[in-house]
Write an enzyme that holds these catalytic residues in place. Structure first.
Site: not given
Ligand code: PAP
Length: 345
Positions: A149, A308
């Site tokens: 990050h 989420r």
């Molecule tokens: P991180 O930086 O802590 O690794 P990161 O994965 O970048 O987190 O972000 C999480 C977001 O990606 C969440 O968004 P939301 O809170 O708006 O829902 C999560 O739901 C979303 N996310 C995780 N996996 C997927 C996926 N396979 N497709 C689309 N969105 C996803």
């Protein structure tokens, strides 16, 4: 403003100097630097510190210093860079599945039983354990897949000057990043700290005070670098991936030197990867519903918190019209000058 981080040294954890001595040295520099830095309110820790124009948790800064002191990239390394909550987990899965598609079948794929963060280690968390073998970076298969990050301007020269390493960067509408981050960190915030409202998170985010923030400077750093070095940095947008995942996966494969053959395309390999890595599939897997990911001894995250809603525009359900207007104005103002066009969702 603190002095720049020490330049990378030639010794690494497997070099002549003892790994724990080197880490102790980093600890000392960190201890000396920390009290002189401006502080801002923390989201999950008591405060964040500002270093070279960006905000970090005290531990996050230590990891940055460690990276400068001890990490030796390989020319074949692939880095996934992102602002937290911009789509890291999803892109990790897509890149891992693309790069390793000849190693693993889709019926017993590692992503079916491992959270994407296991398959694609988080470089910034390496120091936490003070145990050089915590992530067996030297023993990883080639290419190594590592995520960060850290803002582009603060990456060690060893990562940016090496023309062979590839970066894939993902960004996302800051309104959705803010709401996603607030949800995520609220769940992880220590109970001894008072509750953290969305209004408070919003104010801090707008002022740039959030891990690895300001968000806009983070995005612009990688965007400008991607214009200068298009063969080194692929700049992707979460919303585009949602709209056209097949095209994005093909682009990722091509960019990283793993292009899909016509035969693979005919056999539906791209579709298989998109399906495997979809929110619906990953979030419903046992491992992502019930297991915990250990970034370090004191950083454990329930895998389900990485999934989420996974939709575009959920911030509209949380932010007031005034908040949306203010964030959109900041985004237009910050991105318009340099020429980064961003269509607000
Ligand atoms: P991180 O930086 O802590 O690794 P990161 O994965 O970048 O987190 O972000 C999480 C977001 O990606 C969440 O968004 P939301 O809170 O708006 O829902 C999560 O739901 C979303 N996310 C995780 N996996 C997927 C996926 N396979 N497709 C689309 N969105 C996803």
């Amino acid at each position: 403003m603190a002095s720049p981080p020490p330049s990378p040294r030639s010794e690494n954890i497997s070099g002549e100097q003892n790994g724990s001595d080197l880490i102790q040295k980093t600890d000392e520099i960190h201890r000396e630097t920390l009290p002189n830095l401006p502080t801002g309110k923390g989201w999950m820790t008591e405060h964040l510190v500002q270093y070279q124009g960006f905000w970090f948790s005290p531990n996050g800064l230590k990891n940055l210093m460690w990276l400068h002191d001890h990490f030796n990239p390989r020319p074949t390394d692939i880095f996934l860079a992102s602002f937290p909550k911009a789509g890291t987990t999803w892109l990790k899965a897509l890149v891992f599945a693309t790069v390793n598609r000849t190693r693993h079948g889709f019926s017993d794929h590692p992503l079916l039983t491992n959270n994407p963060h296991v398959c694609f280690p988080f470089l910034d968390a390496y120091l936490h354990e003070k145990d050089p073998s915590f992530l067996d970076l030297d023993g990883s298969t080639t290419p190594r897949l590592l995520s960060t990050h850290i803002p582009y301007a603060l990456l060690p020269d060893s990562m940016t000057a090496n023309r062979s390493c590839r970066f894939v960067y993902i960004y996302r509408d800051p309104k959705d990043v803010l709401v996603s981050k607030w949800h995520f960190l609220s769940k992880r915030r220590p109970q001894e700290l008072p509750p953290f409202s969305l209004e408070e998170a919003f104010e801090l985010f707008c002022r740039g005070i959030s891990h690895n923030g300001p968000f806009w400077d983070h995005v612009l750093g990688y965007w400008k670098a991607s214009l200068e070095l298009p063969e080194k940095i692929l700049f992707l947008k979460y919303e585009d991936l949602k709209e056209e995942p097949f095209g994005a996966v093909k682009r990722i494969g091509e960019f990283l030197g793993f292009p899909f053959s016509l035969e693979e395309e005919r056999e539906g390999v791209v579709e298989d990867i998109v399906k495997l890595c979809s929110f619906e599939n990953l979030s419903s897997l046992e491992v992502n519903r019930t297991s915990v990911h250990k970034f370090s001894a004191d950083s454990l995250v329930d895998n389900r918190h990485f999934f989420r809603k996974g939709i575009v525009g959920d911030s509209n359900n949380y932010l007031t019209a005034e908040m949306i207007k203010r964030l959109d104005e900041i985004t237009s103002h910050k991105f318009f000058g340099p020429g980064l066009l961003f269509h607000n969702s």
